[in-house]
Design a protein around this motif. Structure first.
Motif, mmCIF file in Angstrom:
data_model
loop_
_atom_site.group_PDB
_atom_site.id
_atom_site.type_symbol
_atom_site.label_atom_id
_atom_site.label_comp_id
_atom_site.label_asym_id
_atom_site.label_seq_id
_atom_site.Cartn_x
_atom_site.Cartn_y
_atom_site.Cartn_z
ATOM 1 N N VAL A 268 0.831 -1.210 0.000
ATOM 2 C CA VAL A 268 0.000 0.000 0.000
ATOM 3 C C VAL A 268 0.862 1.255 0.000
ATOM 4 N N VAL A 269 1.884 1.267 0.833
ATOM 5 C CA VAL A 269 2.702 2.469 1.003
ATOM 6 C C VAL A 269 3.501 2.781 -0.264
ATOM 7 N N LEU A 270 4.088 1.765 -0.903
ATOM 8 C CA LEU A 270 4.858 2.014 -2.120
ATOM 9 C C LEU A 270 3.960 2.540 -3.245
ATOM 10 N N ALA A 271 2.764 1.978 -3.376
ATOM 11 C CA ALA A 271 1.836 2.464 -4.398
ATOM 12 C C ALA A 271 1.381 3.890 -4.083
ATOM 13 N N SER A 272 1.154 4.188 -2.800
ATOM 14 C CA SER A 272 0.780 5.547 -2.401
ATOM 15 C C SER A 272 1.930 6.522 -2.659
ATOM 16 N N LEU A 273 3.152 6.048 -2.475
ATOM 17 C CA LEU A 273 4.320 6.882 -2.764
ATOM 18 C C LEU A 273 4.390 7.220 -4.245
ATOM 19 N N PHE A 274 4.069 6.247 -5.081
ATOM 20 C CA PHE A 274 4.030 6.508 -6.529
ATOM 21 C C PHE A 274 2.976 7.562 -6.857
ATOM 22 N N ALA A 275 1.783 7.417 -6.275
ATOM 23 C CA ALA A 275 0.716 8.379 -6.535
ATOM 24 C C ALA A 275 1.105 9.782 -6.075
ATOM 25 N N THR A 276 1.846 9.860 -4.985
ATOM 26 C CA THR A 276 2.276 11.158 -4.469
ATOM 27 C C THR A 276 3.316 11.813 -5.374
ATOM 28 N N LEU A 277 4.312 11.024 -5.789
ATOM 29 C CA LEU A 277 5.438 11.579 -6.535
ATOM 30 C C LEU A 277 5.148 11.766 -8.017
ATOM 31 N N PHE A 278 4.370 10.854 -8.607
ATOM 32 C CA PHE A 278 4.177 10.893 -10.056
ATOM 33 C C PHE A 278 2.806 11.434 -10.469
ATOM 34 N N LEU A 279 1.867 11.528 -9.526
ATOM 35 C CA LEU A 279 0.550 12.079 -9.840
ATOM 36 C C LEU A 279 0.212 13.304 -9.005
ATOM 37 N N GLY A 280 1.028 13.575 -7.986
ATOM 38 C CA GLY A 280 0.768 14.722 -7.123
ATOM 39 C C GLY A 280 -0.440 14.537 -6.241
#
Length: 339
Positions: A268-280
């Motif tokens: 969950v955390v790694l996918a959320s990190l992607f959403a934060t960094l690459f989708l804002g």
């Protein structure tokens, strides 16, 4: 009132993330891998939800009954050895905590440097797991020789989990390069190490993912995502020599429950990190963008399961070129940010 709302948002986001993490391993194995491999597969609740309960506890007439015996491992530091899965969970929890917009006031901790640090803690835990265990299936090692002449005098002995430690070192030294390089693609574009600035940049200029550098970085990030989760074909931590469990072999009862919980939460955390960094779009239950984050959290394990279902375990001869190639692609992504 703002402080209260922030506390509610943080706690609510944690609760939602934890609940989802309990079901992701079942989604991955039941609805994707099992379908592709044409088998029934486990119940969707089994890998992430029922497994920790089985190894942890269940209520019985008002008392807690432990299904599995809590084993004191043969280790120079048994308490630390059993505490390592908890430390792993806490490091992942801190990443999620400081990804939330409500925590951006803690600037030093809400930065890429802090994220990399917490991820490194999660990685190095596997080395400690292998180094601190001196038993196999709860039996002390080394076993005495029972055949005369079977063992040469003064020959060095090694424990199976020491082999896991060496593989864990290779994962840390080489395997995680793609993920960490991909993390700096949004950093270079936003010209800031702070998550708040990276999110603010994308609110003005659009998601990083919708650029050439973002697409390349996303591919590299996903490779690193699979490496950190030790999933096929990158599961070199789990070798047949140590009963497919690697440094996790000796964990039982509560400690093993923590291992299951940690892996699901890391997904969950790694996918959320992607959403934060690459989708804002950082995790926040009070923001409708969390729907997009939830989609990313669900899509990543599905893609990973599809790739894993068709993949063998990489040998080092295959592992190194893929990691090097992904790292080079990540460097190209960073270069593309200047175009």
């Amino acid at each position: 009132m703002t402080v209260i709302n922030s506390i509610i948002a943080v706690i609510g986001t944690f609760v939602v993330a934890f609940f989802i993490s309990l079901w992701l391993p079942g989604l991955e194995r039941k609805f994707v891998q099992a379908r592709i491999q044409q088998r029934v597969g486990p119940p969707v609740s089994s890998p992430g939800f029922m497994a920790p309960i089985k190894f942890f506890f269940i209520g019985d007439s008002g008392f807690i009954v432990f299904f599995k015996e809590t084993i004191k491992p043969e280790s120079p530091m048994p308490r630390l050895y059993n505490a390592l899965p908890i430390i792993s969970i806490l490091s992942v929890v801190f990443i999620l905590l400081f990804m939330m917009p409500q925590m951006y006031a803690f600037a030093a901790l809400a930065s890429i440097i802090a994220v990399v640090g917490f991820l490194k803690v999660e990685e190095v835990i596997y080395m400690f797991m292998g180094s601190l265990s001196k038993s196999v299936l709860s039996l002390r090692m080394p076993f005495p020789d029972i055949v005369k002449g079977a063992k040469h005098p003064d020959a060095p002995r090694s424990f199976l989990e020491e082999l896991s430690t060496k593989r864990a070192f290779r994962m840390i030294a080489f395997g995680s390069f793609p993920l960490y390089i991909a993390l700096f693609v949004p950093v270079v574009m936003a010209k800031s190490l702070y998550l708040s600035d990276i999110v603010a940049y994308q609110q003005v200029h659009g998601p990083v993912l919708f650029t050439l550098a973002g697409v390349l970085g996303a591919v590299v990030f996903f490779v690193g995502y699979m490496v950190l989760l030790n999933e096929y074909p990158f599961s070199i931590l789990k070798a047949k020599a140590d009963v497919i469990e690697g440094p996790l072999l000796e964990y039982a009862s509560k400690s093993r429950a923590y291992v299951y919980i940690s892996r699901g939460f890391l997904m969950v955390v790694l996918a959320s990190l992607f959403a934060t960094l690459f989708l804002g779009m950082p995790p926040n239950i009070f923001d409708w963008h969390s729907i997009v984050t939830l989609i990313v959290v669900l899509v990543f394990p599905v893609i990973m399961a599809a790739v894993s279902a068709f993949s063998p375990i990489f040998t080092y001869r295959q592992f190194y070129p893929v990691v090097v190639g992904s790292s080079v692609l990540g460097v190209l992504a960073i270069v593309a940010t200047f175009i």
